[in-house]
Design a protein around this motif. Sequence first.
Motif, PDB file in Angstrom:
ATOM      1  N   ASN A 164       0.839  -1.201   0.000  1.00 36.01           N
ATOM      2  CA  ASN A 164       0.000   0.000   0.000  1.00 36.01           C
ATOM      3  C   ASN A 164       0.870   1.246   0.000  1.00 36.01           C
ATOM      4  O   ASN A 164       1.713   1.411   0.886  1.00 36.01           O
ATOM      5  N   ASP A 204      -3.935   3.991   3.147  1.00 37.16           N
ATOM      6  CA  ASP A 204      -4.215   2.637   2.636  1.00 37.16           C
ATOM      7  C   ASP A 204      -3.653   1.566   3.567  1.00 37.16           C
ATOM      8  O   ASP A 204      -4.254   0.504   3.736  1.00 37.16           O
ATOM      9  N   LYS A 235      -5.985   1.303   6.464  1.00 38.12           N
ATOM     10  CA  LYS A 235      -7.210   0.627   6.047  1.00 38.12           C
ATOM     11  C   LYS A 235      -7.023  -0.887   6.013  1.00 38.12           C
ATOM     12  O   LYS A 235      -7.845  -1.646   6.538  1.00 38.12           O
TER      13      LYS A 235
END
Length: 433
Positions: free
Chosen positions: A377, A382, A385
């Motif tokens: 990521n 990201d 997440k």
Amino acid sequence: MLLVYTHNISPRLKYAFKHICTRVLGIEVSFTTKIETFIAHDSLKMSYTRQQLGSEFFVKSNDILFEQGLSDLDIHVQDWEETKSFFYNGEKSAIPFDIFAASFYLLSRYEEYLPQVRDQYGRFLATESLAFKNGFLHQPVVDIWSLKFKKALQGHFPDFNFPKRTYSIKPVIDVPTAYSYKLKGLIRTIGGTFKDLLHFRLKRLYQRFVVLFGLKHDPFDTFKYIINKQKQSKFKFVFFFLIGTYSTYDKSINANRKKFISLIKQVADYCTVGLKASFFAIDNIKVLKKEKLQMEAIINTTLTASRHSYSKLNLPESYRNLIELEIEEDYTMGYINHIGFRAGSCTPFLFYDLDHEVQTPLKVHAYHLMDYALLKNQSQLDKKKALNQVINQVKQVNGEFVPIFHNYTFSDANRWKGFKELFNIILNSANEN
């Protein structure tokens, strides 16, 4: 106690039921092949066989739990509510899939015994797994199935009180090399210096010498920071130090160096210390035994946990060697570059030896995330997440989350920027609803 009526009490059957019932749901389970005993039992009970006896709670059995050896199984994965499952067993069963057979398939790592493509280190690839190919690697399906089984049982036995378990974390700190520049010895230091000059890595060359002259902290020496984090957490961290001989694969520090020994002892005062078995110890029990004894001499206690260099596993030999040396726990089961549940569970389980058809005493703590997997990521958002998604999966089943970070992950290197924040998210996840 749950009483299970079945036509054959096989080792596989006992293994699968004990993981789901005892390890995940917290209830004792026993077995009988006698109908009279089953009828006389006035508490939690079910039948697990080919045909239902009457109106009892019944799960139709798949033959895999009564077989021996390996078969070329034709597995069809189907959607089941919010998850996936396989070994469909028909509508007459209280659960439309044989979750006990499916759990056994995943926990025993049945598929890893079969011929498949491996990487350059001989590792089983995530992309070769049933879970990856069918889109359920991201879920602890064994635990999800267990809770569905519990819900179905509660419908039949509403007065029975099931125990509750809570979400927990077991942070793992992997230490392939404790320092970037320190304690490397004269020959390695000279070699590193010439390599820096050859590739015009002048910044690294400068950093090397300011560290060696004691003017700056070694970038890999993040142990004070990690120990401070351990002091703030109620969950014990597990450190794995590599002490094997320097080789093509392992760039460890000489385990006879007093400062390195002192570091391991210092960490052991606060955290659990295990052995990171060197690449050549994975398949050579003599080398593994030597490293085990060496680590026990350093920590001055019996070694209980290990994990393999490069996360390499050769089943069943790798685990048999650990069992022979009376190492109780392993933390190798997982994928370096993929987040998810290699064995389908976020509950520690005992290794089942498919060749010998026996449950062993080796407890496997499968890891669900390695720091390297988060590097895929690009943005910090990201990464957060992806991390929160796997944490939430474990939380939903109140399992044990096992992440692996390295000592150098907490350095100031640009590659690992923001990883301290990610580690804090993991530590704080146990305090959040």
